[in-house]
Design an enzyme around this catalytic site. Structure first.
Site, PDB file in Angstrom:
ATOM      1  N   THR A  28       0.854  -1.267   0.097  1.00 39.11           N
ATOM      2  CA  THR A  28      -0.037   0.053   0.025  1.00 39.11           C
ATOM      3  C   THR A  28       0.684   1.252  -0.001  1.00 39.11           C
ATOM      4  O   THR A  28       0.803   2.238  -1.011  1.00 39.11           O
ATOM      5  CB  THR A  28      -0.830  -0.007   1.284  1.00 39.11           C
ATOM      6  OG1 THR A  28      -1.832  -1.003   0.991  1.00 39.11           O
ATOM      7  CG2 THR A  28      -1.801   1.333   1.443  1.00 39.11           C
TER       8      THR A  28
ATOM      9  N   ASN B  61       5.628  -1.116   3.442  1.00 40.51           N
ATOM     10  CA  ASN B  61       4.699  -0.682   4.711  1.00 40.51           C
ATOM     11  C   ASN B  61       5.315  -0.757   5.998  1.00 40.51           C
ATOM     12  O   ASN B  61       5.143  -0.051   7.015  1.00 40.51           O
ATOM     13  CB  ASN B  61       3.596  -1.509   4.794  1.00 40.51           C
ATOM     14  CG  ASN B  61       2.593  -1.351   3.586  1.00 40.51           C
ATOM     15  OD1 ASN B  61       2.721  -0.158   2.796  1.00 40.51           O
ATOM     16  ND2 ASN B  61       1.663  -2.113   3.482  1.00 40.51           N
TER      17      ASN B  61
ATOM     18  N   HIS C  93      -1.504  -9.574  -0.441  1.00 38.59           N
ATOM     19  CA  HIS C  93      -0.719  -8.990  -1.672  1.00 38.59           C
ATOM     20  C   HIS C  93       0.626  -8.724  -1.552  1.00 38.59           C
ATOM     21  O   HIS C  93       1.147  -8.958  -0.079  1.00 38.59           O
ATOM     22  CB  HIS C  93      -1.392  -7.586  -2.246  1.00 38.59           C
ATOM     23  CG  HIS C  93      -1.605  -6.623  -0.885  1.00 38.59           C
ATOM     24  ND1 HIS C  93      -0.876  -5.658  -0.826  1.00 38.59           N
ATOM     25  CD2 HIS C  93      -2.897  -6.712  -0.064  1.00 38.59           C
ATOM     26  CE1 HIS C  93      -1.083  -5.126   0.278  1.00 38.59           C
ATOM     27  NE2 HIS C  93      -2.523  -5.610   0.599  1.00 38.59           N
TER      28      HIS C  93
HETATM   29  P1  AMP Z   1      -1.419  -3.196   3.515  1.00 39.00           P
HETATM   30  O1  AMP Z   1      -2.545  -4.121   3.352  1.00 39.00           O
HETATM   31  O2  AMP Z   1      -0.567  -3.860   4.840  1.00 39.00           O
HETATM   32  O3  AMP Z   1      -0.476  -2.814   2.125  1.00 39.00           O
HETATM   33  O4  AMP Z   1      -1.910  -1.798   4.112  1.00 39.00           O
HETATM   34  C1  AMP Z   1      -3.157  -1.441   3.853  1.00 39.00           C
HETATM   35  C2  AMP Z   1      -3.709  -0.722   5.073  1.00 39.00           C
HETATM   36  O5  AMP Z   1      -3.014   0.338   5.269  1.00 39.00           O
HETATM   37  C3  AMP Z   1      -5.257  -0.428   4.852  1.00 39.00           C
HETATM   38  O6  AMP Z   1      -6.119  -1.217   5.111  1.00 39.00           O
HETATM   39  C4  AMP Z   1      -5.305   0.773   5.953  1.00 39.00           C
HETATM   40  O7  AMP Z   1      -6.087   0.219   7.107  1.00 39.00           O
HETATM   41  C5  AMP Z   1      -3.878   1.349   6.233  1.00 39.00           C
HETATM   42  N1  AMP Z   1      -3.581   2.736   5.704  1.00 39.00           N
HETATM   43  C6  AMP Z   1      -4.049   3.178   4.601  1.00 39.00           C
HETATM   44  N2  AMP Z   1      -3.722   4.425   4.814  1.00 39.00           N
HETATM   45  C7  AMP Z   1      -3.177   4.768   5.925  1.00 39.00           C
HETATM   46  C8  AMP Z   1      -2.771   5.764   6.584  1.00 39.00           C
HETATM   47  N3  AMP Z   1      -2.460   7.090   6.037  1.00 39.00           N
HETATM   48  N4  AMP Z   1      -2.096   5.707   7.733  1.00 39.00           N
HETATM   49  C9  AMP Z   1      -2.089   4.335   8.412  1.00 39.00           C
HETATM   50  N5  AMP Z   1      -2.590   3.493   7.801  1.00 39.00           N
HETATM   51  C10 AMP Z   1      -3.218   3.519   6.608  1.00 39.00           C
HETATM   52 ZN    ZN Z   2      -3.581  -4.724   2.148  1.00 35.92          ZN
HETATM   53 ZN    ZN Z   3      -3.079  -1.622  -0.620  1.00 35.97          ZN
END
Ligand code: AMP
Ligand code: ZN
Ligand code: ZN
Length: 411
Positions: free
Chosen positions: A73, A94, A347
């Site tokens: 993400t 992340n 993912h």
């Molecule tokens: P991931 O699936 O580990 O790639 O991360 C996705 C998750 O990032 C989402 O489900 C959100 O809850 C989280 N996320 C998105 N934007 C932000 C942000 N600005 N700060 C913290 N967490 C976020």
């Molecule tokens: Zn995710």
């Molecule tokens: Zn994502």
């Protein structure tokens, strides 16, 4: 009579020069960049997402957009707004470790808001504001950090308890402002599809419900734009950062090490899952490399500098020295902790995997109608955004060429 004609011509001249000296951003329609985290292009259909599907049918729909590696993400959201590969902007995952800054993860507000993590590249909102424009973010990775000392003029601390409809209402409020204070660039972010995908898998009833929820928020957005008289006056770019795959199995780093007489104490694991980032402890490099590098039953490990070149990844100092990439559906975890296998989705798999492909849909006064675009890389979105805002793109890894057929009047 001649004097009247002269006065009129002068007035006209002043009007024209007056227009051309305004900040370039003001003469362009507002641009709304919407991200639906983990939305696969194949899920945008009439039954699951009727609003978005109709928008795509009427405007521009890409076959797919290839995410940047790794298909996570934060790396991809920052790529979308800088045009830089994660290897170049430094948001390389992340979860990260930097010898000077310490640890970064999404749960750490302090880290997410610390501008020192975000110094590689300049996001669209900063460039726009440097040129006298105004930006607003209804969530976007990076927007909570004062990059180069500034936030978007309006921004929100990420909070997943804010409903999809409330996010839309905030965006509509911003667009309802008088032109003088109305943002020219707005982001809108939805995590619902990603969260349901992780918990229950992308094809589950929960994921279908999440897609319907986001789609109805988009219907609310379009109705709101209609009410404001802005439906045909705003450029909409709808993207996702990556796709989602079903998890089918798990493999353990501890097992790879144990086969060579080593324990987890020989390494630091910065991140694990669909990909794992590993750094040998000082003095253990050769032994750890002998245990990890190469092919395992369901994953492959490389030295960072030897990763396949097509991923454009491996040079940034924040990338751990060994990268293990799981095969589609597999997870590479630290050790077997006895937790039962729950399935769900993940993912982070290689960007060529069709299930990792991202979505790109666009509509608005700048875009053509009924355009089917071939696939392109997500670094190309940034030059498009800059073109739509009338701004000169900064040096970046993308090119606008694949997106020119999407525009109504390709120059
Ligand atoms: P991931 O699936 O580990 O790639 O991360 C996705 C998750 O990032 C989402 O489900 C959100 O809850 C989280 N996320 C998105 N934007 C932000 C942000 N600005 N700060 C913290 N967490 C976020
Ligand atoms: Zn995710
Ligand atoms: Zn994502």
């Amino acid at each position: 009579m001649t004097r009247i004609l002269c006065t009129c011509l002068l007035a006209l001249l002043l009007l024209v020069t007056g227009c051309t000296t305004r900040p370039p951003a003001n003469i362009h329609p507002p641009l709304l960049l919407i991200s639906i985290d983990a939305l696969r292009p194949s899920d945008v259909d009439a039954s699951q997402m009727p609003t978005l599907n109709a928008l795509a049918d009427a405007g521009v729909r890409a076959a797919w957009m290839t995410p940047s590696y790794p298909s996570k993400t934060f790396p991809n959201h920052y790529t979308l707004v800088t045009g830089l590969r994660p290897d170049h902007h430094g948001m390389i995952n992340n979860t990260m470790y930097d010898p000077k800054l310490g640890s970064f993860n999404l749960q750490s507000r302090e880290a997410v808001q610390d501008p020192r993590w975000w110094t590689g590249g300049e996001p669209v909102w900063i460039t726009l504001q440097r040129h006298g424009g105004r930006a607003a973010t209804m969530f976007w990775p990076g927007s909570e950090a004062a990059i180069q000392g500034q936030h978007p003029r309006d921004w929100r601390i990420y909070d997943d308890s804010v409903s999809a409809n409330a996010r839309v209402d905030q965006v509509l409020d911003w667009l309802d402002r008088p032109e003088r204070t109305r943002p020219q660039f707005i982001t809108l972010y939805f995590e619902q599809v990603d969260e349901a995908g992780h918990t229950s898998g992308p094809d589950s009833a929960e994921s279908r419900a999440a897609r319907r929820e986001v789609d109805s928020a988009l219907a609310r957005l379009l109705a709101g734009l209609d009410q404001l008289g802005l439906r045909d006056k705003v450029n909409l770019v709808v993207v996702s950062d990556h796709g989602m795959a079903n998890i089918t199995g798990r493999e353990y780093i501890a097992d790879y090490l144990q086969a060579h007489g080593l324990g987890l104490d020989a390494i630091r694991i910065t991140t694990s899952g669909a990909l794992a980032g590993i750094t040998p402890k000082p003095g253990r490099e050769a032994a750890v490399e002998a245990a990890l590098l190469g092919r395992h039953p369901h994953s492959t490990c490389w030295r960072k500098q030897e990763l396949p070149p097509r991923w454009h990844y491996g040079s940034h100092p924040r990338i751990p020295s060994i990268q293990c990439q799981a095969d589609l559906g597999w997870l590479v975890l630290n050790r077997d902790n006895g937790r039962p296998f729950r399935g769900g989705g993940a993912h982070g798999y290689v960007i060529e995997e069709p299930t990792m492909h991202a979505t790109f849909i666009a509509s608005g006064p700048a875009f053509g109608k009924h355009v089917a675009l071939p696939a392109f890389d997500n670094v190309d979105v940034y030059p498009l955004l800059m073109r739509l805002l009338g701004l000169q793109p900064l040096p970046n890894d993308g090119e606008i060429t694949p997106l020119l057929p999407a525009l109504k009047t390709a120059p």
